[in-house]
Design an enzyme around this catalytic site. Structure first.
Site, PDB file in Angstrom:
ATOM      1  N   SER A  15     -26.387  47.358   5.902  1.00  0.00           N
ATOM      2  CA  SER A  15     -26.220  48.262   7.058  1.00  0.00           C
ATOM      3  C   SER A  15     -24.917  48.279   7.629  1.00  0.00           C
ATOM      4  O   SER A  15     -24.319  49.203   8.106  1.00  0.00           O
ATOM      5  CB  SER A  15     -27.523  47.649   8.184  1.00  0.00           C
ATOM      6  N   ASN A  16     -24.045  47.117   7.581  1.00  0.00           N
ATOM      7  CA  ASN A  16     -22.753  47.371   8.000  1.00  0.00           C
ATOM      8  C   ASN A  16     -21.817  48.012   6.986  1.00  0.00           C
ATOM      9  O   ASN A  16     -20.759  48.681   7.557  1.00  0.00           O
ATOM     10  CB  ASN A  16     -22.192  45.741   7.961  1.00  0.00           C
ATOM     11  N   ARG A  67     -17.581  29.108  -9.931  1.00  0.00           N
ATOM     12  CA  ARG A  67     -17.190  30.256  -9.101  1.00  0.00           C
ATOM     13  C   ARG A  67     -16.003  31.047  -9.468  1.00  0.00           C
ATOM     14  O   ARG A  67     -15.877  32.445  -9.256  1.00  0.00           O
ATOM     15  CB  ARG A  67     -17.035  29.765  -7.732  1.00  0.00           C
ATOM     16  N   ASN A 109     -13.943  39.987   7.132  1.00  0.00           N
ATOM     17  CA  ASN A 109     -15.142  39.606   7.092  1.00  0.00           C
ATOM     18  C   ASN A 109     -16.003  39.876   8.318  1.00  0.00           C
ATOM     19  O   ASN A 109     -15.267  39.514   9.451  1.00  0.00           O
ATOM     20  CB  ASN A 109     -15.264  38.071   6.690  1.00  0.00           C
ATOM     21  N   HIS A 111     -19.091  38.022  10.594  1.00  0.00           N
ATOM     22  CA  HIS A 111     -19.892  36.946  10.824  1.00  0.00           C
ATOM     23  C   HIS A 111     -20.512  36.997  12.266  1.00  0.00           C
ATOM     24  O   HIS A 111     -20.085  37.325  13.090  1.00  0.00           O
ATOM     25  CB  HIS A 111     -18.886  35.819  10.940  1.00  0.00           C
TER      26      HIS A 111
END
Ligand code: GAR
Length: 198
Positions: A15-16, A67, A109, A111
């Site tokens: 949604s963001n 990673r 980002n 948060h």
């Protein structure tokens, strides 16, 4: 005017991502160039494709705990898209310092807390459990430390006595959809002054 190119990394519903993509029209200085997910089932991928945006998936699972190997694959579609700005939008993988330093100064980002409070997960439940009067969301530049880095904007939300983690998450998410586009537009113009909402 040549537009700044924005790649958006997602893991879920996106949604963001949608709020960012839908904001990049008209005289906005940026345009989306890629939506990239670590999860082939991320609902946001179809929403991006519906909007005519290139999508790519790099599943993290075959890499186990490696990673660096995951990020080497992630870098391939990302570098191909030649982004000027990378927006993490509900991207739920922790990135290594090597990856972050490669894109430092151009990776953002969002948060769901008023950082520096409540880094990590379960932010809404933690804010309620602490008896906080307010909660919210933060957009920040990504640095090697988790949920850290210079703050580019925050939106504050009052916590009601009857709020649950779910109701509070919904209220915060509405503000995320206002905050992130506002920060991205300012950032794409080269302005890092924090956006403070409401
Ligand atoms: C958002 O609330 C975002 O702030 C959060 O995940 C949700 C993603 O929703 N991100 C984090 O918790 C990052 N640590 P969306 O996929 O609908 O944008």
């Amino acid at each position: 005017m040549s537009h700044k190119r924005v790649a958006i990394l997602i893991s879920g519903g996106g949604s963001n991502m949608v709020s960012l993509v839908d904001s990049m029209t008209g005289d906005h200085p940026a345009r989306p160039c890629l939506v990239l997910s670590n999860n082939a089932d991320a609902g946001g991928l179809a929403k991006a494709a519906d909007r005519g945006i290139a999508t790519a998936v790099v599943d993290h699972r075959p890499f186990g705990g490696d990673r660096a190997a995951f990020e080497a694959e992630l870098c391939k579609p990302l570098l191909e898209a030649k982004p000027d700005i990378i927006c993490l939008a509900g991207f739920m993988r922790v990135l290594t310092g090597d990856f972050v330093s490669r894109f430092q100064g151009r990776m953002l980002n969002i948060h769901p807390s008023l950082l520096p409070k409540y880094k990590g997960l379960n932010t809404h439940a933690r804010a309620i459990a602490a008896g906080d009067a307010e909660h919210g969301c933060t957009v920040h530049e990504v640095t090697a430390a988790l949920d850290d880095g210079p703050i580019l904007g925050q939106a504050r939300v009052k916590i009601a006595p009857n709020d649950t983690p779910e109701t509070l998450a919904r209220k915060v998410l509405e503000w995320e959809h206002k905050l992130y586009p506002a920060v991205l537009e300012r950032f794409a113009r080269g302005d890092k002054a924090p956006v403070m909402l409401p």
